[in-house]
Scaffold this active site. Structure first.
Site, PDB file in Angstrom:
ATOM      1  N   ALA A 296       0.822  -1.213   0.000  1.00 42.90           N
ATOM      2  CA  ALA A 296       0.000   0.000   0.000  1.00 42.90           C
ATOM      3  C   ALA A 296       0.859   1.267   0.000  1.00 42.90           C
ATOM      4  CB  ALA A 296      -0.926  -0.007   1.213  1.00 42.90           C
TER       5      ALA A 296
ATOM      6  N   ALA B 138       3.174  -7.706   4.982  1.00 43.90           N
ATOM      7  CA  ALA B 138       2.501  -6.409   5.164  1.00 43.90           C
ATOM      8  C   ALA B 138       1.907  -6.290   6.561  1.00 43.90           C
ATOM      9  CB  ALA B 138       1.404  -6.225   4.119  1.00 43.90           C
ATOM     10  N   ALA B 139       2.222  -5.211   7.212  1.00 44.25           N
ATOM     11  CA  ALA B 139       1.684  -4.969   8.554  1.00 44.25           C
ATOM     12  C   ALA B 139       1.995  -3.539   8.951  1.00 44.25           C
ATOM     13  CB  ALA B 139       2.335  -5.923   9.558  1.00 44.25           C
TER      14      ALA B 139
ATOM     15  N   THR C  11       6.017 -12.085  14.806  1.00 45.99           N
ATOM     16  CA  THR C  11       7.012 -11.522  15.720  1.00 45.99           C
ATOM     17  C   THR C  11       7.049 -12.265  17.054  1.00 45.99           C
ATOM     18  OG1 THR C  11       7.404  -9.577  17.106  1.00 45.99           O
ATOM     19  CG2 THR C  11       5.192  -9.841  16.307  1.00 45.99           C
ATOM     20  N   ASP C  12       8.194 -12.187  17.728  1.00 47.02           N
ATOM     21  CA  ASP C  12       8.291 -12.783  19.073  1.00 47.02           C
ATOM     22  C   ASP C  12       7.482 -11.983  20.097  1.00 47.02           C
ATOM     23  OD1 ASP C  12       9.913 -10.514  19.212  1.00 47.02           O
ATOM     24  OD2 ASP C  12      11.598 -11.535  20.181  1.00 47.02           O
ATOM     25  N   GLU C  13       7.051 -10.762  19.711  1.00 41.41           N
ATOM     26  CA  GLU C  13       6.333  -9.938  20.684  1.00 41.41           C
ATOM     27  C   GLU C  13       4.979 -10.530  21.070  1.00 41.41           C
ATOM     28  OE1 GLU C  13       6.611  -5.689  20.092  1.00 41.41           O
ATOM     29  OE2 GLU C  13       8.376  -5.940  18.831  1.00 41.41           O
TER      30      GLU C  13
ATOM     31  N   TYR D 122       0.099  -3.414  18.954  1.00 43.64           N
ATOM     32  CA  TYR D 122       0.825  -4.043  17.838  1.00 43.64           C
ATOM     33  C   TYR D 122       0.903  -5.553  18.048  1.00 43.64           C
ATOM     34  CZ  TYR D 122       4.872  -5.901  15.296  1.00 43.64           C
ATOM     35  OH  TYR D 122       5.694  -6.689  14.524  1.00 43.64           O
ATOM     36  N   SER D 123       1.453  -5.978  19.195  1.00 47.44           N
ATOM     37  CA  SER D 123       1.657  -7.424  19.378  1.00 47.44           C
ATOM     38  C   SER D 123       0.322  -8.152  19.487  1.00 47.44           C
ATOM     39  CB  SER D 123       2.554  -7.709  20.585  1.00 47.44           C
ATOM     40  OG  SER D 123       2.074  -7.092  21.748  1.00 47.44           O
TER      41      SER D 123
ATOM     42  N   LYS E 249      -0.813  -8.730  15.971  1.00 47.79           N
ATOM     43  CA  LYS E 249      -0.040  -9.810  15.341  1.00 47.79           C
ATOM     44  C   LYS E 249      -0.468 -11.159  15.919  1.00 47.79           C
ATOM     45  CE  LYS E 249       2.835  -9.550  12.694  1.00 47.79           C
ATOM     46  NZ  LYS E 249       2.803  -9.482  11.199  1.00 47.79           N
TER      47      LYS E 249
ATOM     48  N   LYS F  39      12.672   3.474  13.670  1.00 44.71           N
ATOM     49  CA  LYS F  39      12.990   2.341  14.548  1.00 44.71           C
ATOM     50  C   LYS F  39      14.287   2.580  15.330  1.00 44.71           C
ATOM     51  CE  LYS F  39       9.343  -0.032  13.356  1.00 44.71           C
ATOM     52  NZ  LYS F  39       9.180  -1.085  12.405  1.00 44.71           N
TER      53      LYS F  39
HETATM   54  P1  NAD Z   1       7.701  -2.238   7.771  1.00 45.48           P
HETATM   55  O1  NAD Z   1       6.814  -1.399   8.605  1.00 45.48           O
HETATM   56  O2  NAD Z   1       9.088  -1.777   7.448  1.00 45.48           O
HETATM   57  O3  NAD Z   1       6.994  -2.553   6.366  1.00 45.48           O
HETATM   58  C1  NAD Z   1       5.648  -2.870   6.275  1.00 45.48           C
HETATM   59  C2  NAD Z   1       5.234  -2.749   4.817  1.00 45.48           C
HETATM   60  O4  NAD Z   1       3.844  -3.110   4.719  1.00 45.48           O
HETATM   61  C3  NAD Z   1       5.370  -1.331   4.260  1.00 45.48           C
HETATM   62  O5  NAD Z   1       5.983  -1.365   2.993  1.00 45.48           O
HETATM   63  C4  NAD Z   1       3.923  -0.853   4.149  1.00 45.48           C
HETATM   64  O6  NAD Z   1       3.715   0.082   3.085  1.00 45.48           O
HETATM   65  C5  NAD Z   1       3.172  -2.156   3.917  1.00 45.48           C
HETATM   66  N1  NAD Z   1       1.783  -2.089   4.352  1.00 45.48           N
HETATM   67  C6  NAD Z   1       1.303  -1.619   5.520  1.00 45.48           C
HETATM   68  N2  NAD Z   1      -0.048  -1.711   5.551  1.00 45.48           N
HETATM   69  C7  NAD Z   1      -0.417  -2.290   4.378  1.00 45.48           C
HETATM   70  C8  NAD Z   1      -1.666  -2.669   3.824  1.00 45.48           C
HETATM   71  N3  NAD Z   1      -2.808  -2.460   4.482  1.00 45.48           N
HETATM   72  N4  NAD Z   1      -1.688  -3.253   2.594  1.00 45.48           N
HETATM   73  C9  NAD Z   1      -0.538  -3.456   1.912  1.00 45.48           C
HETATM   74  N5  NAD Z   1       0.677  -3.100   2.390  1.00 45.48           N
HETATM   75  C10 NAD Z   1       0.731  -2.530   3.611  1.00 45.48           C
HETATM   76  O7  NAD Z   1       7.738  -3.663   8.487  1.00 45.48           O
HETATM   77  P2  NAD Z   1       8.922  -4.721   8.592  1.00 45.48           P
HETATM   78  O8  NAD Z   1       9.818  -4.317   9.704  1.00 45.48           O
HETATM   79  O9  NAD Z   1       9.484  -4.970   7.246  1.00 45.48           O
HETATM   80  O10 NAD Z   1       8.108  -5.998   9.076  1.00 45.48           O
HETATM   81  C11 NAD Z   1       7.556  -6.922   8.134  1.00 45.48           C
HETATM   82  C12 NAD Z   1       6.827  -8.008   8.901  1.00 45.48           C
HETATM   83  O11 NAD Z   1       7.730  -8.655   9.793  1.00 45.48           O
HETATM   84  C13 NAD Z   1       5.677  -7.478   9.761  1.00 45.48           C
HETATM   85  O12 NAD Z   1       4.602  -8.366   9.654  1.00 45.48           O
HETATM   86  C14 NAD Z   1       6.251  -7.477  11.161  1.00 45.48           C
HETATM   87  O13 NAD Z   1       5.232  -7.691  12.114  1.00 45.48           O
HETATM   88  C15 NAD Z   1       7.216  -8.637  11.108  1.00 45.48           C
HETATM   89  N6  NAD Z   1       8.376  -8.556  12.018  1.00 45.48           N
HETATM   90  C16 NAD Z   1       9.193  -7.456  12.001  1.00 45.48           C
HETATM   91  C17 NAD Z   1      10.304  -7.444  12.844  1.00 45.48           C
HETATM   92  C18 NAD Z   1      11.268  -6.274  12.837  1.00 45.48           C
HETATM   93  O14 NAD Z   1      12.166  -6.239  13.685  1.00 45.48           O
HETATM   94  N7  NAD Z   1      11.163  -5.328  11.920  1.00 45.48           N
HETATM   95  C19 NAD Z   1      10.575  -8.512  13.693  1.00 45.48           C
HETATM   96  C20 NAD Z   1       9.717  -9.608  13.661  1.00 45.48           C
HETATM   97  C21 NAD Z   1       8.624  -9.627  12.811  1.00 45.48           C
END
Ligand code: NAD
Length: 336
Positions: free
Chosen positions: A39, A87-88, A142-144, A167-168, A171, A206
């Protein structure tokens, strides 16, 4: 369709982890195609994908996972044979100030994707359509979801869910919906729960990018509370490799925890980054550490996360390749 030339749908591929994953996957599987549905919220950036934008096996679609009609069209038009769902909404602080969008994207969006995959791939519970026989839905989590640890112990795949932030919680809810589609409909799902990632392409909001950015710009480096909260860091490319491995070899219906055995308090992390910066980009006088300041703690701040990754290590032979300090140095260099 053979597995060799299938098209997979990656969601959220313009974000941090997805944009590290896509180039790796395209290189790893030279005959597969990726549709990246994102998105482009504030967290997504197509610059992150400049290295693949002209690859004929890669296509970007701007769109929302909450838009069911769009998902149905993508699944039909592109014969989607697998989903890797990144996506999240992913920032805990934003979930405290604006939780609604976390429920919308993380819970309802995941449900939409799963349900469209289910209706496309399967004709009835436990009955895949022949042409979609091996299709898998891989949910990135996520581990959260496991909550917060005290000074000892680790999160295993059996640790009861106890999410503490919006958030957690969102998820955790999405993990449960994925789980239910495996148990109720026999969908081929896997879930990976990973610890905090660091590396190139992460959004500047972050923790690690903030520390680097503020240090270099000469501003205060804000650390929540007393800085004693512990996180277990994993280099994003190690996460990407683990995702690829679980996607290829993980058992349907299973959950795999991913972590790098790199626990560190936030304050120690800030000092470590400052010390590395002192070596790599010395200031005229003094140390970057002098810019560290404590700020009001995050509401409901989890004390400690730590992953027990023995399942993925023993069953799939995965281990983190990167050494924390080396990868942190690479990361610092990428951001300045
Ligand atoms: P991020 O926030 O960098 O990227 C999320 C992406 O999702 C963005 O490009 C955003 O535009 C897109 N997005 C958001 N809402 C959307 C929607 N409704 N439709 C389509 N696209 C959408 O996140 P990240 O850090 O790359 O994390 C990716 C995944 O990994 C997530 O599910 C997160 O929960 C999980 N995660 C992240 C971490 C971390 O440390 N970053 C650790 C464990 C798990």
């Amino acid at each position: 369709m053979s597995n060799q030339n299938k098209t997979i749908l990656v969601t959220g591929g313009a974000g941090f982890i997805g944009s590290n994953f896509i180039p790796y996957y395209l290189a790893q599987f030279p005959e597969q195609h990726i549709i990246n549905l994102d998105a482009l919220t504030y967290a997504g950036d197509l610059e992150n994908l400049s290295e693949v934008e002209s690859n004929p096996r890669y296509q970007f679609i701007k769109g929302d996972i909450c838009n069911r009609n769009l998902l149905e069209k993508i699944f039909q038009d592109h014969h989607i044979h697998g989903v890797i769902h990144f996506a999240a909404e992913s920032h805990v602080d934003n979930s405290i100030s604006n939780p609604g969008v976390f429920i919308e994207t993380n819970v309802n969006g995941t449900f939409n994707l799963l349900d469209v995959a289910f209706k496309t791939w399967m004709k009835a519970p436990f009955e895949y359509r022949e042409e979609y026989r091996d299709c898998r839905f891989h949910h990135i989590s996520t581990d959260e979801v496991y909550g917060s640890l005290g000074e000892t112990g680790y999160f295993t795949e059996e640790t009861p869910y106890a999410p503490n932030s919006p958030y957690s919680a969102s998820k955790a809810a999405s993990d449960m919906v994925v789980r239910s589609y495996h148990h109720t409909y026999g969908m081929n799902t896997v879930i990976t729960n990973c610890s905090n990632n660091y590396g190139p392409k992460q959004h500047k909001e972050k923790l690690i990018p903030t520390i680097i950015r503020k240090a270099i710009s000469g501003e205060d480096i804000p650390i929540y509370g007393n800085g004693k909260n512990v996180r277990d860091w994993l280099y994003v490319l190690d996460h990407v490799k683990a995702i690829n491995l679980v996607n290829a070899e993980g058992k349907a219906g299973e959950v795999y925890n991913i972590g790098g055995d790199a626990e560190i308090q936030n304050i120690e992390l800030a000092h470590k980054i400052c010390t590395l910066l002192d070596e790599l980009k010395p200031k005229d006088s003094g140390s970057y550490s002098e810019q560290i300041t404590f700020v009001k703690d995050r509401a409901g701040h989890d004390q400690r996360y730590a992953i027990d990754a023995s399942k993925i290590r023993s069953q799939l032979n995965w281990k983190a390749d990167s050494e924390f300090e080396d990868a942190l140095k690479e990361t610092i260099i990428w951001y300045w």
